[in-house]
Write an enzyme that holds these catalytic residues in place. Structure first.
Site, PDB file in Angstrom:
ATOM      1  N   TYR A 166      12.878 -29.240  16.216  1.00 10.17           N
ATOM      2  CA  TYR A 166      12.376 -29.012  14.546  1.00 10.17           C
ATOM      3  C   TYR A 166      11.347 -30.458  15.210  1.00 10.17           C
ATOM      4  O   TYR A 166      10.765 -31.357  15.765  1.00 10.17           O
ATOM      5  CB  TYR A 166      12.783 -29.713  13.776  1.00 10.17           C
ATOM      6  N   ARG A 172       6.059 -23.482   9.147  1.00 11.83           N
ATOM      7  CA  ARG A 172       6.425 -23.986   7.431  1.00 11.83           C
ATOM      8  C   ARG A 172       5.254 -24.148   6.938  1.00 11.83           C
ATOM      9  O   ARG A 172       3.834 -24.814   7.898  1.00 11.83           O
ATOM     10  CB  ARG A 172       7.953 -24.492   7.799  1.00 11.83           C
ATOM     11  N   ARG A 227      15.458   0.995 -20.493  1.00 15.65           N
ATOM     12  CA  ARG A 227      15.865   2.125 -18.859  1.00 15.65           C
ATOM     13  C   ARG A 227      15.852   1.022 -17.518  1.00 15.65           C
ATOM     14  O   ARG A 227      16.619   1.384 -16.577  1.00 15.65           O
ATOM     15  CB  ARG A 227      15.438   3.297 -18.918  1.00 15.65           C
TER      16      ARG A 227
END
Ligand code: UD1
Ligand code: CA
Length: 460
Positions: free
Chosen positions: A368, A335, A8
């Protein structure tokens, strides 16, 4: 037991590998078994066995379990038969389902205590909707009468189907007794399966005491059979985690809009707005506030920092640290290896990767910083970037204390900007600069006075 197909779920992935709170269903069960001090953990695999085994070998928190393959799958009794050779005779066996992830540690401890090395202990629950479950048959049909058998739905009479006490699929049983009973199972029933639940009848015949230990926590015995049930259990799980955090004093704007897929350690007076997702190991220092719609993974946010809305922080393996009193976001991205000192400001659309920013450094707009070491109080202008990749290798950029980098600069690594220096807006810096120097590397501005723009000729 983790051999079932999970039809299922309508998924190519084995059911027990679907995730709850960011972790495979079966991994939750193994964690709980580990926490109650299981000596051996045997996982019965069948459907997608190789995938299930590989996933558990990788993700094991404690020891990797051993595996018993069940091919084909002929029922729960047949499943446990496959595991039996891997179980010592002298212990207590606890049977669990890989698709019932929230079974509680204290419930299992109580069940083992009830088994006491000589009894068959069944975990049962009363439910208004017993359909599909094995019914608990007691002597004289009494509420607390002696347990005689478990009758499966498909084998039950009309009267037995009315019984509202059901078997949850969890039992604790002395290993020696279990092994003897497993050898006596047959498949003469409505489904042609080897039912583990038939051991109850054997215990009754053999005069082994049977105890039914009832739980009243429906969530802990809920199984996952469909995406809808998985989602419902996920919400229940998240609500429990949210409540545990609020009990510690964490202020969640809305516990129904909070997701923790890992661990979250919070000091006093932490506030978390709606729709935040925490993954892996995250810690929030005292007084930290997290705005709406942030995703934070594998990071440490220190005292008093503010994470503004829509910030994405993912430390992955290297981690991310945000020093005390820092401001991050909105719309910032930190990051792996981003290490911010105290009172650092990272503003909108600023990306930081594998870079250290010392106390008081600021990068407020559209910038950056990759593979950079940034000194104290540096101001890093809007639109500036470290060009850290030459197409083959990554190089570092070093920016000394008190440097001012203007807007729209490109710092071509490897390069060092000497302390206290200034880089004029729009510069591309390819050579290291002396401390205190002003560096400009762009075409000198030229202006032509009274410049006449071309005009269209007048219409005739
Ligand atoms: C079983 C019990 C039933 C109980 C219910 C609780 C039996 C015969 N019945 O129902 O009394 O109320 O659990 O949910 O035990 N599995 C295998 N190999 C197999 C069959 C099943 O590993 O051959 C695994 C499944 O993947 C699942 C678990 O065993 O994790 C339970 O199987 P499932 O088919 O859901 O339970 P039922 O047999 O319907
Ligand atoms: Ca079945």
């Amino acid at each position: 037991m983790a051999a079932g197909k999970g039809t299922r779920m309508k998924s190519s992935m084995p059911k027990v590998l679907h995730r709850l709170g960011g972790r495979a269903l079966v991994a939750h069960v193994i964690d709980t078994a580990t926490r109650i001090g299981a000596r051996n953990i045997v996982v019965v695999t069948g459907h997608g066995a190789a995938d299930v085994e590989a996933a558990l070998e990788g993700a094991a928190a404690g020891a990797t379990p051993s595996f018993a393959r069940q091919v084909p799958q002929l029922g729960t009794g047949h499943a446990v038969q496959q595991a039996a050779p891997l179980l010592p005779d002298d212990g207590t066996v606890v049977v669990l389902s890989g698709d019932v992830p929230l079974i509680g540690e204290s419930t299992l401890r109580a069940l083992v205590a009830q088994s006491a090395g000589r009894r068959l202990a069944l975990l049962t629950i009363r439910t208004p909707n017993p359909k599909g479950y094995g019914r608990i048959i007691r002597a004289e049909g009494q509420d607390d009468g002696e347990v005689l058998a478990i009758v499966e739905e498909k084998d039950a009479t009309q009267a037995q189907r009315a019984i509202d006490e059901v078997y949850t699929g969890v039992m604790a049983v002395p290993s020696r007794l279990l092994k003897a009973w497993l050898a006596r199972l047959d498949n003469k029933n409505a489904q042609g399966e080897y039912y583990l639940t038939d051991v109850v009848g054997f215990a009754s015949v053999d005069g082994v005491p049977i105890v039914a230990h009832r739980t009243d926590d429906a969530i802990e015995v809920l199984g996952v059979n469909s995406p809808s049930q998985l989602a419902a259990l996920e919400r229940a799980f998240q609500l429990r985690q949210a409540e545990a955090l609020m009990d510690q004093g964490v202020r969640l704007a809305d516990p129904a809009r909070f997701d923790l897929r890992g661990t979250l350690a919070c000091e006093a007076d932490v506030e978390i707005d709606i729709n935040c997702v925490f993954e892996g190991a995250v810690s929030l220092g005292a007084g930290v506030t997290v705005g709406a719609n942030c995703v934070i993974a594998n990071a440490r946010i220190e005292t008093g920092s503010v994470i503004h809305p829509f910030t994405h922080i993912d430390g992955e393996k290297a981690g991310v640290t945000v020093g005390a009193g820092s401001l991050v976001g909105p719309f910032a991205r930190l990051r792996p290896g981003a290490r911010l000192g105290a009172e650092v400001h990272i503003g909108n659309f600023v990306e930081v990767k594998n870079s250290t920013l010392a106390a008081g450094a600021k990068a407020n707009h559209l910038a950056y910083l990759g593979d950079a070491t940034v000194g104290e109080r540096v101001n890093y202008g809007a639109g500036s970037i470290t060009a850290n990749y030459d197409g083959a290798n990554k190089h570092r950029t070093i920016i000394g204390d008190d440097v001012h980098v203007g807007s729209n600069c490109v710092l071509v690594a490897p390069v060092t900007i000497g302390a206290g220096g200034t880089v004029g807006g729009g510069s591309t810096v390819t050579k290291s600069t002396e401390p205190g120097a002003l560096t400009i590397s762009r075409a000198r501005q030229t202006s032509f006075p009274n410049w006449q723009r071309p005009k269209k000729a007048p219409k005739a």
